[in-house]
Scaffold this active site. Structure first.
Site, PDB file in Angstrom:
ATOM      1  N   GLU A 181       0.822  -1.211   0.000  1.00  0.00           N
ATOM      2  CA  GLU A 181       0.000   0.000   0.000  1.00  0.00           C
ATOM      3  C   GLU A 181       0.861   1.268   0.000  1.00  0.00           C
ATOM      4  OE1 GLU A 181       0.583  -2.192   2.269  1.00  0.00           O
ATOM      5  OE2 GLU A 181      -0.019  -1.617   4.297  1.00  0.00           O
ATOM      6  N   ARG A 182       2.193   1.093   0.202  1.00  0.00           N
ATOM      7  CA  ARG A 182       3.064   2.278   0.196  1.00  0.00           C
ATOM      8  C   ARG A 182       3.506   2.652  -1.216  1.00  0.00           C
ATOM      9  NH1 ARG A 182       7.195   1.351   5.071  1.00  0.00           N
ATOM     10  NH2 ARG A 182       6.940  -0.862   4.672  1.00  0.00           N
ATOM     11  N   SER A 231       8.901  -8.449   5.194  1.00  0.00           N
ATOM     12  CA  SER A 231       9.744  -8.592   6.383  1.00  0.00           C
ATOM     13  C   SER A 231       9.532  -9.979   7.018  1.00  0.00           C
ATOM     14  CB  SER A 231       9.383  -7.495   7.383  1.00  0.00           C
ATOM     15  OG  SER A 231       8.012  -7.576   7.691  1.00  0.00           O
ATOM     16  N   CYS A 286      16.787  -6.387  -0.246  1.00  0.00           N
ATOM     17  CA  CYS A 286      16.958  -7.554   0.631  1.00  0.00           C
ATOM     18  C   CYS A 286      18.312  -8.199   0.378  1.00  0.00           C
ATOM     19  CB  CYS A 286      15.838  -8.548   0.417  1.00  0.00           C
ATOM     20  SG  CYS A 286      15.903  -9.272  -1.203  1.00  0.00           S
ATOM     21  N   GLU A 389      17.825  -6.377  10.948  1.00  0.00           N
ATOM     22  CA  GLU A 389      17.806  -5.819   9.593  1.00  0.00           C
ATOM     23  C   GLU A 389      17.599  -4.313   9.700  1.00  0.00           C
ATOM     24  OE1 GLU A 389      14.433  -6.795   6.979  1.00  0.00           O
ATOM     25  OE2 GLU A 389      15.867  -6.824   5.324  1.00  0.00           O
TER      26      GLU A 389
HETATM   27  P1  NAD Z   1       6.300  -5.647   5.069  1.00  0.00           P
HETATM   28  O1  NAD Z   1       6.450  -6.994   5.657  1.00  0.00           O
HETATM   29  O2  NAD Z   1       6.003  -4.506   5.969  1.00  0.00           O
HETATM   30  O3  NAD Z   1       5.085  -5.656   3.983  1.00  0.00           O
HETATM   31  C1  NAD Z   1       5.050  -6.584   2.931  1.00  0.00           C
HETATM   32  C2  NAD Z   1       3.590  -6.839   2.561  1.00  0.00           C
HETATM   33  O4  NAD Z   1       2.912  -7.410   3.675  1.00  0.00           O
HETATM   34  C3  NAD Z   1       2.818  -5.594   2.159  1.00  0.00           C
HETATM   35  O5  NAD Z   1       2.030  -5.891   1.046  1.00  0.00           O
HETATM   36  C4  NAD Z   1       1.971  -5.282   3.396  1.00  0.00           C
HETATM   37  O6  NAD Z   1       0.735  -4.713   3.071  1.00  0.00           O
HETATM   38  C5  NAD Z   1       1.765  -6.652   4.018  1.00  0.00           C
HETATM   39  N1  NAD Z   1       1.705  -6.589   5.497  1.00  0.00           N
HETATM   40  C6  NAD Z   1       2.425  -5.776   6.317  1.00  0.00           C
HETATM   41  N2  NAD Z   1       2.135  -6.031   7.608  1.00  0.00           N
HETATM   42  C7  NAD Z   1       1.237  -7.043   7.613  1.00  0.00           C
HETATM   43  C8  NAD Z   1       0.565  -7.746   8.642  1.00  0.00           C
HETATM   44  N3  NAD Z   1       0.762  -7.472   9.940  1.00  0.00           N
HETATM   45  N4  NAD Z   1      -0.311  -8.713   8.290  1.00  0.00           N
HETATM   46  C9  NAD Z   1      -0.532  -9.008   6.998  1.00  0.00           C
HETATM   47  N5  NAD Z   1       0.081  -8.359   5.973  1.00  0.00           N
HETATM   48  C10 NAD Z   1       0.956  -7.397   6.266  1.00  0.00           C
HETATM   49  O7  NAD Z   1       7.603  -5.380   4.184  1.00  0.00           O
HETATM   50  P2  NAD Z   1       8.059  -4.027   3.463  1.00  0.00           P
HETATM   51  O8  NAD Z   1       8.488  -3.049   4.505  1.00  0.00           O
HETATM   52  O9  NAD Z   1       7.044  -3.607   2.469  1.00  0.00           O
HETATM   53  O10 NAD Z   1       9.328  -4.545   2.655  1.00  0.00           O
HETATM   54  C11 NAD Z   1      10.616  -4.589   3.180  1.00  0.00           C
HETATM   55  C12 NAD Z   1      10.945  -5.970   3.689  1.00  0.00           C
HETATM   56  O11 NAD Z   1      10.841  -6.915   2.631  1.00  0.00           O
HETATM   57  C13 NAD Z   1      12.381  -6.092   4.201  1.00  0.00           C
HETATM   58  O12 NAD Z   1      12.379  -6.860   5.357  1.00  0.00           O
HETATM   59  C14 NAD Z   1      13.089  -6.810   3.066  1.00  0.00           C
HETATM   60  O13 NAD Z   1      14.234  -7.532   3.446  1.00  0.00           O
HETATM   61  C15 NAD Z   1      12.012  -7.721   2.583  1.00  0.00           C
HETATM   62  N6  NAD Z   1      12.274  -8.165   1.228  1.00  0.00           N
HETATM   63  C16 NAD Z   1      12.678  -9.445   1.065  1.00  0.00           C
HETATM   64  C17 NAD Z   1      12.988  -9.905  -0.203  1.00  0.00           C
HETATM   65  C18 NAD Z   1      13.454 -11.305  -0.407  1.00  0.00           C
HETATM   66  O14 NAD Z   1      13.600 -11.719  -1.549  1.00  0.00           O
HETATM   67  N7  NAD Z   1      13.713 -12.075   0.638  1.00  0.00           N
HETATM   68  C19 NAD Z   1      12.854  -9.052  -1.307  1.00  0.00           C
HETATM   69  C20 NAD Z   1      12.415  -7.752  -1.094  1.00  0.00           C
HETATM   70  C21 NAD Z   1      12.127  -7.315   0.187  1.00  0.00           C
END
Ligand code: NAD
Length: 496
Positions: A181-182, A231, A286, A389
């Site tokens: 959503e961001r 995350s 990541c 992280e």
């Molecule tokens: P985030 O976990 O906050 O959000 C990811 C998704 O989950 C979003 O679509 C969000 O709406 C949803 N979400 C968030 N909180 C939730 C909850 N409590 N319940 C259900 N859904 C929820 O991650 P972010 O801040 O958008 O992205 C950064 C993170 O993603 C970092 O930790 C990064 O390392 C990771 N990442 C990992 C990879 C990989 O390949 N391993 C790749 C890119 C990013």
């Protein structure tokens, strides 16, 4: 696409654009200016249900379309993505903050996944044996699962949806995307292209939103598989809830990536590569290097060069010429990063470069969420900064006497997304690649991002599941095998 505080984003369901039923909306910010550039709806369970119902209908017809025809809209999508690359890249930069070159780079990596999925007629072939017993043949076919969904993070809005979408639909599934959503504007633009590529209604759907939409996906009985990137705490939660509900799940989490620098490395080149890994995309990859482990005499020369790079890296608006690094995603994120650095110093770290309080020269960006490159030396291995992280442009440095000690430090973490080594010794590189506990390994590389025809192999707390994103793993994840054993006795028809 138009951008502005009143631009209200839509969902794409059953082949048409729809306003979400949601009352709640969230502002989308340009992280370089903190200005509102759009409003995104926080869809509810009923919106998800509408999308899944349309997807169930879409899948019914789509699974009978021969795979050679199913890939035709993907070929058109590739062409459209290439035609629109500049506009899409600008949209990524506006909502995500990275530089235009970084935005174009991620789109290119996304397009490569579309290209690989166009090979689905070969990729999803089964296998067989004639005469497993006299006159009896046995086959394996790959069939789609039905409706599948992906939930994606903010940091690669152009690439990460394409880690999943092309494989899901080419194998015959209907696919529902819930983007971050961001950064929802890039996906909105992507779906404008999907609309033009000619997929039948219901094959691809877009539902904007946050936790409520995610939970509705996880609980919906007609969603058969969930792909997630984000995350680690959320990855763990989504894996647990999806699998408890009987779904397949592949959940990629966070990271804390080490890089080992041996004294025999080409120090100028290695530092340049490592600086790009640690500070590129403002450290919000990541696969960003977060901990540099210097071995023996590498310590002094590496520190001297990385400090120089951190001081001189050009930070600014990603759309401006010559900018090497943009802002982080939000004020909250900037504060989190700053707090982690404070904690690192409290735990004995020595701030070689503090990029936190450097005001932007251009007044237009004073409200932006900028953090300049930051380097902390002597970070204690068991400290919060060493284990958490950061997801910002912060490089921690540790020191080891030899490769064994460096490997012990590199392996002393729960995450396992990436580990890199810089050396001119083949033997050292080989020992490292065999012994390091990470799923993506770089030798004289700072961002070991697997190409689309290899799996993105996170380990440990960086991945929950069995089959990773991309390539053959993607094909296996989105298909179930069916074994058919058949006997056609010659006496039942004419003799052959
Ligand atoms: P985030 O976990 O906050 O959000 C990811 C998704 O989950 C979003 O679509 C969000 O709406 C949803 N979400 C968030 N909180 C939730 C909850 N409590 N319940 C259900 N859904 C929820 O991650 P972010 O801040 O958008 O992205 C950064 C993170 O993603 C970092 O930790 C990064 O390392 C990771 N990442 C990992 C990879 C990989 O390949 N391993 C790749 C890119 C990013």
């Amino acid at each position: 696409m138009t951008m502005g505080p009143n631009e209200e984003l839509l969902n794409y369901i059953g082949g048409s654009w729809r306003r979400a039923g949601a009352d709640a909306w969230q502002d989308v910010l340009n992280p370089a200016t903190a200005e509102v550039v759009a409003k995104v709806p926080l869809s509810e369970a009923s919106d998800v249900d509408d999308a899944v119902r349309a997807a169930v209908d879409g899948h019914r017809a789509w699974r009978d379309v021969p795979v050679v025809e199913r890939v035709q809209p993907l070929y058109r999508l590739k062409a459209l993505l290439e035609e629109d690359l500049d506009d899409l890249a600008r949209t990524i930069t506006v909502e995500c903050g990275k530089t235009l070159a970084e935005s174009k780079g991620e789109l290119q990596r996304g397009i490569e996944n579309v290209e690989v999925a166009c090979g689905m007629p070969s990729l999803m072939q089964g296998w067989n044996n004639e005469d497993i017993a006299r006159g009896i043949d046995e086959h394996v076919f790959r069939q789609p699962l039905g409706v599948v969904a992906a939930i994606t993070p903010f940091n690669f809005p152009g690439m990460i949806p394409l880690w999943f979408l092309p494989y899901a639909v080419a194998t015959g599934n209907a696919f529902v995307l819930k983007p971050s959503e961001r950064v929802p504007m890039t996906t909105q633009a992507l779906f404008r292209l999907i609309e033009r590529a000619g997929f039948p209604p219901g094959v691809l759907s877009l539902v904007n939103g946050g936790k409520a939409a995610v939970d509705a996906i996880l609980d919906h009985p007609d969603v058969k598989a969930v792909s997630f990137v984000g995350s680690t705490p959320v990855a763990r939660y989504i894996y647990a809830r999806a699998t408890a509900n009987g779904k397949r799940a592949q959940c990629q989490g966070g990271a804390k990536n080490p890089a080992v620098i041996l004294p025999d490395a080409d120090m100028d080149l290695s530092t340049r590569i490592l600086a790009d890994s640690a500070f590129g995309c403002a450290g919000q990859r990541c696969l960003a290097t977060s901990v540099a482990i210097t071995v023996g005499d590498a310590d002094g020369p590496f520190k001297e060069r990385i400090v120089e790079d951190a001081h001189t890296r050009k930070v600014g608006y990603g759309l401006a010429d010559g900018v090497q690094m943009g802002p982080v995603i939000s004020a909250t994120s900037r504060q989190r990063i700053s707090d982690l650095v404070d904690q690192g110093v409290k735990d004995g770290g020595n701030l070689l470069v503090d990029g936190r309080e450097r005001p932007m020269e251009d007044a237009a960006f004073r409200n932006g969420f900028f953090v300049h490159p930051t380097v902390v030396d002597g970070v204690a291995p068991s400290s919060t900064l060493a284990e958490t992280e950061v997801f910002g442009p912060v490089l921690s440095i540790m020191h080891a006497r030899d490769l064994d000690e460096a490997l012990a430090l590199a392996n002393d973490r729960a995450f396992g997304n990436q580990a890199c080594i810089f050396t001119s010794s083949g033997a050292a590189a080989r020992a490292f690649r065999r012994r390091v506990r990470a799923g993506n390994v770089g030798v004289n590389l700072g961002v070991a991002a697997p190409m689309a025809f290899f799996p993105f192999s996170g380990w440990g707390d960086s991945f929950f599941g069995d089959l990773h994103a991309q390539s053959r793993h993607g094909v296996e994840f989105y298909t179930q095998t069916k074994v058919v054993i058949e006997r056609w006795p010659a006496t039942w028809s004419r003799q052959f």
